[in-house]
Design an enzyme around this catalytic site. Structure first.
Site, short mmCIF file in Angstrom:
data_model
loop_
_atom_site.label_atom_id
_atom_site.label_comp_id
_atom_site.label_asym_id
_atom_site.label_seq_id
_atom_site.Cartn_x
_atom_site.Cartn_y
_atom_site.Cartn_z
N SER A 61 -2.54 0.57 -4.33
CA SER A 61 -3.01 1.79 -3.64
C SER A 61 -4.32 2.28 -4.22
CB SER A 61 -1.94 2.88 -3.79
OG SER A 61 -2.45 4.14 -3.45
N ALA A 62 -5.10 2.98 -3.38
CA ALA A 62 -6.34 3.60 -3.86
C ALA A 62 -6.06 4.93 -4.55
CB ALA A 62 -7.28 3.83 -2.68
N THR A 92 1.17 10.38 3.40
CA THR A 92 0.47 11.43 2.64
C THR A 92 -0.85 11.81 3.31
OG1 THR A 92 -0.05 9.60 1.14
CG2 THR A 92 1.44 11.28 0.32
N LYS A 99 -11.07 -1.04 -1.81
CA LYS A 99 -10.83 -1.94 -0.70
C LYS A 99 -12.01 -1.81 0.25
CE LYS A 99 -5.92 -0.65 -1.08
NZ LYS A 99 -4.79 0.09 -0.48
N LYS A 111 -8.44 6.99 5.67
CA LYS A 111 -7.27 6.25 5.21
C LYS A 111 -7.69 5.07 4.35
CE LYS A 111 -3.85 7.67 8.55
NZ LYS A 111 -2.96 7.31 9.65
N ASP A 125 0.88 -1.16 0.00
CA ASP A 125 0.00 0.00 0.00
C ASP A 125 0.93 1.22 0.00
OD1 ASP A 125 -2.40 1.56 0.53
OD2 ASP A 125 -1.66 1.75 2.59
N LEU A 126 0.40 2.39 -0.32
CA LEU A 126 1.29 3.58 -0.40
C LEU A 126 1.17 4.45 0.85
CD1 LEU A 126 3.25 5.31 -2.07
CD2 LEU A 126 1.27 6.33 -3.21
N ASP A 127 0.01 5.10 1.00
CA ASP A 127 -0.18 6.03 2.12
C ASP A 127 -0.23 5.25 3.43
OD1 ASP A 127 -0.88 8.17 3.76
OD2 ASP A 127 -3.00 8.00 3.29
N GLU A 160 -0.15 -3.31 4.64
CA GLU A 160 -1.29 -2.38 4.70
C GLU A 160 -1.41 -1.69 6.06
OE1 GLU A 160 -3.93 -0.79 3.83
OE2 GLU A 160 -4.08 -1.27 1.74
N ASP A 161 -1.89 -0.45 6.03
CA ASP A 161 -2.10 0.29 7.29
C ASP A 161 -3.58 0.54 7.57
OD1 ASP A 161 -2.40 2.26 5.20
OD2 ASP A 161 -2.34 3.76 6.80
P1 B16 Z 1 -6.05 10.24 -4.25
P2 B16 Z 1 -3.58 4.32 -0.08
C1 B16 Z 1 -5.31 6.37 -0.22
O1 B16 Z 1 -4.01 5.85 -0.35
C2 B16 Z 1 -5.36 7.34 0.97
O2 B16 Z 1 -5.12 6.65 2.18
C3 B16 Z 1 -6.72 7.98 1.03
O3 B16 Z 1 -6.77 8.90 2.10
C4 B16 Z 1 -6.99 8.70 -0.30
O4 B16 Z 1 -8.28 9.31 -0.28
C5 B16 Z 1 -6.89 7.68 -1.43
O5 B16 Z 1 -5.61 7.08 -1.42
C6 B16 Z 1 -7.12 8.32 -2.80
O6 B16 Z 1 -6.08 9.21 -3.06
O7 B16 Z 1 -6.95 11.39 -3.93
O8 B16 Z 1 -4.59 10.64 -4.34
O9 B16 Z 1 -6.50 9.52 -5.51
O10 B16 Z 1 -3.49 4.15 1.40
O11 B16 Z 1 -4.59 3.39 -0.74
O12 B16 Z 1 -2.22 4.25 -0.75
MG MG Z 2 -2.84 3.19 3.32
#
Ligand code: B16
Ligand code: MG
Length: 216
Positions: A113-114, A16, A144, A44, A8-10, A168-169
């Protein structure tokens, strides 16, 4: 046998969430609704649209579709101003070392990542070249805990789900990995991420080989 790792990224590679918070808060102020740090925690792993829907819901407001689109665009522009200023110093403790260990073990690496900004973020922190596959919000449609994001990562790495470990967090992310039949390592509060197969407070707290792979 483990052959691939999906990150996962964030919350796993970079934090972020603090920049999402600043940008969503700026939007909430313009809309005259309250938005707290505790509420941000609940965003998140949630998609951009899912996030704005929750913020409207908490604030007790509804907006027409064209305004929702407008605010998602504006929020993302504000968010990208923060991302633009990111550097390798913002890689979370231990993350670069675990990626390096995975490489030295000959494992393939994917992102799961999302975020729709994942490529830009990985470029800013200098990790983009480490990834064999990038799966993010531009590629998948189901959020997810649907396993699509991780199953797509495994497929691009040409691996079976059982051959992959996910880091994953977020609760929904841990559930997504379990739903995809993968081994999942929860990064963060163990009481919150109790469905994970392994739990560590941070990416700096374990060795991939001796603490995880040899114990599967
Ligand atoms: P974006 P992850 C997620 O990242 C974030 O945790 C979430 O807060 C954010 O809304 C989502 O990505 C979408 O991000 O606006 O940059 O498309 O944890 O799945 O890496
Ligand atoms: Mg995350």
């Amino acid at each position: 046998m483990i052959r691939g790792i999906i990150f996962d990224l964030d919350g796993v590679i970079v934090d972020t969430a603090k920049y999402h918070y600043l940008a969503w808060q700026r939007m909430a102020q313009k809309l005259g609704v309250k938005f707290t740090e505790e509420e941000n925690e609940q965003l998140k792993g949630v998609s951009r649209r899912g996030s704005i829907e929750k913020i409207m819901n908490w604030g007790g407001i509804t907006l027409p579709e064209h305004e929702i689109e407008h605010w998602m665009k504006v929020k993302n522009e504000w968010y990208l101003e923060y991302v633009e200023a990111m550097s390798p110093s913002e890689i979370l403790p231990g993350a670069a070392e675990i990626i390096a260990e995975a490489k030295s073990l000959g494992l393939k690496i994917s992102l799961g990542s999302a975020s729709k900004n994942s490529q830009f973020i990985l470029e800013r922190v200098g990790l983009i070249q480490e990834f064999d596959a990038l799966v993010d919000g531009n590629v998948v449609s189901a959020s997810k805990p649907d396993p699509e994001v991780f199953l797509t990562g495994a497929k691009l790495l040409q691996l079976d789900p059982e051959e992959c470990i996910v880091f994953e967090d977020a609760v929904a992310g841990v559930q997504a990995a379990k739903n995809g039949n993968m081994t999942v390592v929860g990064i963060g509060d163990e009481t919150v991420l109790q469905e994970a197969d392994f739990n560590f407070q941070s990416m700096a707290d374990f060795s991939l080989k001796s603490d995880i792979i040899e114990k599967i």
